[in-house]
Scaffold this motif. Structure first.
Motif, PDB file in Angstrom:
ATOM      1  N   SER A  85      33.446  47.334  31.253  1.00  0.00           N
ATOM      2  CA  SER A  85      32.673  47.330  32.491  1.00  0.00           C
ATOM      3  C   SER A  85      33.519  47.789  33.673  1.00  0.00           C
ATOM      4  N   GLY A  86      32.880  48.602  34.528  1.00  0.00           N
ATOM      5  CA  GLY A  86      33.569  49.090  35.724  1.00  0.00           C
ATOM      6  C   GLY A  86      33.179  48.365  36.993  1.00  0.00           C
ATOM      7  N   VAL A  87      32.459  47.245  36.872  1.00  0.00           N
ATOM      8  CA  VAL A  87      31.970  46.546  38.063  1.00  0.00           C
ATOM      9  C   VAL A  87      33.122  46.117  38.969  1.00  0.00           C
ATOM     10  N   ARG A  88      34.195  45.585  38.378  1.00  0.00           N
ATOM     11  CA  ARG A  88      35.333  45.133  39.198  1.00  0.00           C
ATOM     12  C   ARG A  88      35.930  46.296  40.000  1.00  0.00           C
ATOM     13  N   GLY A 143      36.932  34.014  34.067  1.00  0.00           N
ATOM     14  CA  GLY A 143      37.670  32.767  34.254  1.00  0.00           C
ATOM     15  C   GLY A 143      36.930  31.512  33.833  1.00  0.00           C
ATOM     16  N   ALA A 144      35.711  31.650  33.294  1.00  0.00           N
ATOM     17  CA  ALA A 144      34.919  30.470  32.941  1.00  0.00           C
ATOM     18  C   ALA A 144      35.597  29.625  31.863  1.00  0.00           C
ATOM     19  N   CYS A 145      36.204  30.289  30.888  1.00  0.00           N
ATOM     20  CA  CYS A 145      36.803  29.553  29.768  1.00  0.00           C
ATOM     21  C   CYS A 145      37.932  28.635  30.239  1.00  0.00           C
ATOM     22  N   PRO A 166      47.372  38.788  34.106  1.00  0.00           N
ATOM     23  CA  PRO A 166      46.684  39.986  34.598  1.00  0.00           C
ATOM     24  C   PRO A 166      46.729  41.143  33.602  1.00  0.00           C
ATOM     25  N   LYS A 167      45.643  41.923  33.603  1.00  0.00           N
ATOM     26  CA  LYS A 167      45.563  43.134  32.794  1.00  0.00           C
ATOM     27  C   LYS A 167      44.877  44.216  33.620  1.00  0.00           C
ATOM     28  N   ASP A 196      42.926  44.890  38.425  1.00  0.00           N
ATOM     29  CA  ASP A 196      43.295  43.979  37.343  1.00  0.00           C
ATOM     30  C   ASP A 196      42.226  42.906  37.137  1.00  0.00           C
ATOM     31  N   ILE A 197      42.126  42.448  35.892  1.00  0.00           N
ATOM     32  CA  ILE A 197      41.374  41.236  35.607  1.00  0.00           C
ATOM     33  C   ILE A 197      42.340  40.239  34.976  1.00  0.00           C
ATOM     34  N   LEU A 198      41.966  38.974  34.981  1.00  0.00           N
ATOM     35  CA  LEU A 198      42.795  37.934  34.383  1.00  0.00           C
ATOM     36  C   LEU A 198      42.279  37.621  32.984  1.00  0.00           C
TER      37      LEU A 198
END
Length: 282
Positions: free
Chosen positions: A145-148, A102-104, A117-118, A58-60
């Motif tokens: 991107s598949g880096v995560r 998460g920078a924003c 989460p997504k 997941d990413i946020l």
């Protein structure tokens, strides 16, 4: 020992080298094979994998409260991917561009941005036999991107095995860099063509930048590999193996079979590749 198998372009034979090396080394060592070509993993097609675990990755994603937002534009300035833009009447998130960094939310002066989460894909972990463990990542269609996913898959590297083989994505982009982080050796797979040489040179530049020792495997060798031989000599990179352009090998590959299992003389050749690598790493 951790070894990444990569190439400057697709279709050169990374899967061929990864699967045959994993099969051969598992006869003598404890091996873990990780397929980090998350856009199109295919190592599992050559083995009967007993899947033991799946994990969502997941990413946020940012969610903007436009009632609280003051349209200052700090979030848009902080985003390197153009995934959030502040208009006079609203701040908009472009979800397909967001990398979940998460920078924003960190720079918002009024805390108008929260995160949810997504899922962007998953990792699959399992075992092929007592000596050979397996893992792969799978990126959801449409994700940028598949880096995560690669990063999460590498968290499952088993420190108790003797050899970890990482089958990388083709190219030299961010996922490949992630596959190369904290590894001991890189196998660069190429083919004896002008295109193969061009893309090999990109991969060589990358591993040199990351200060990773490397060797070259030439796939589909027709007996005329002078351009690769000369380049390897100039760059002082050893050629570990030449796999011939052979109909028997191609047929076995097309049937999802590991050719070193059916052509036993190749087991010794892949074992010799590993012995050479051990000497170079030491």
């Amino acid at each position: 020992m951790k070894i990444t198998i990569l190439s400057g372009k697709g279709g050169t034979g990374k899967t061929t080298v990864s699967t045959n090396l994993a099969y051969t080394l598992s006869k003598k060592y404890k091996v873990q094979l990780l397929d980090t070509d998350v856009e199109e993993p295919n190592d599992h097609l050559f083995f009967n994998v007993n899947v033991e675990k799946e994990e969502s990755v997941d990413i946020l994603l940012p969610v903007v409260d436009n009632d609280a937002c003051i349209r200052c534009g700090e979030c848009a300035k902080a985003c390197q991917f153009g995934a959030i833009t502040s208009f006079p009447n609203a701040t908009v998130v472009f979800k397909n561009l967001c990398h979940g960094c998460g920078a924003c939310s960190m720079v918002c002066p009024v805390n108008a941005i929260t995160e949810v989460p997504k899922s962007i894909g998953k990792i699959v972990l399992g075992k092929i036999n007592d000596n050979l463990k397996f893992g792969m990542g799978l990126l959801n269609i449409g994700e940028p991107s598949g880096v995560r996913i690669i990063r999460q898959l590498k968290k499952h590297i088993d420190e108790n095995v003797d050899v970890v083989l990482i089958d990388s994505q083709p190219g030299t982009s961010c996922p490949v860099v992630e596959s190369l982080r904290n590894i001991d050796f890189a196998i660069l797979v190429t083919e004896p063509t002008t295109f193969g040489l061009h893309d090999l040179s990109l991969a060589v530049d990358l591993v040199k930048e990351m200060e990773i020792p490397a060797g070259i495997v030439i796939n589909r060798d027709t007996g005329n590999t002078n351009l690769i031989d000369e380049y390897a000599k100039k760059e002082n990179i050893p050629i570990l193996l030449k796999i011939p352009f052979d109909r028997k090998i191609a047929k076995l590959y097309s049937e999802g079979k590991i050719f070193s299992e059916y052509l036993p003389e190749w087991e010794e050749k892949f074992a010799n590749v590993f012995d050479t690598i051990k000497g170079m790493v030491k």
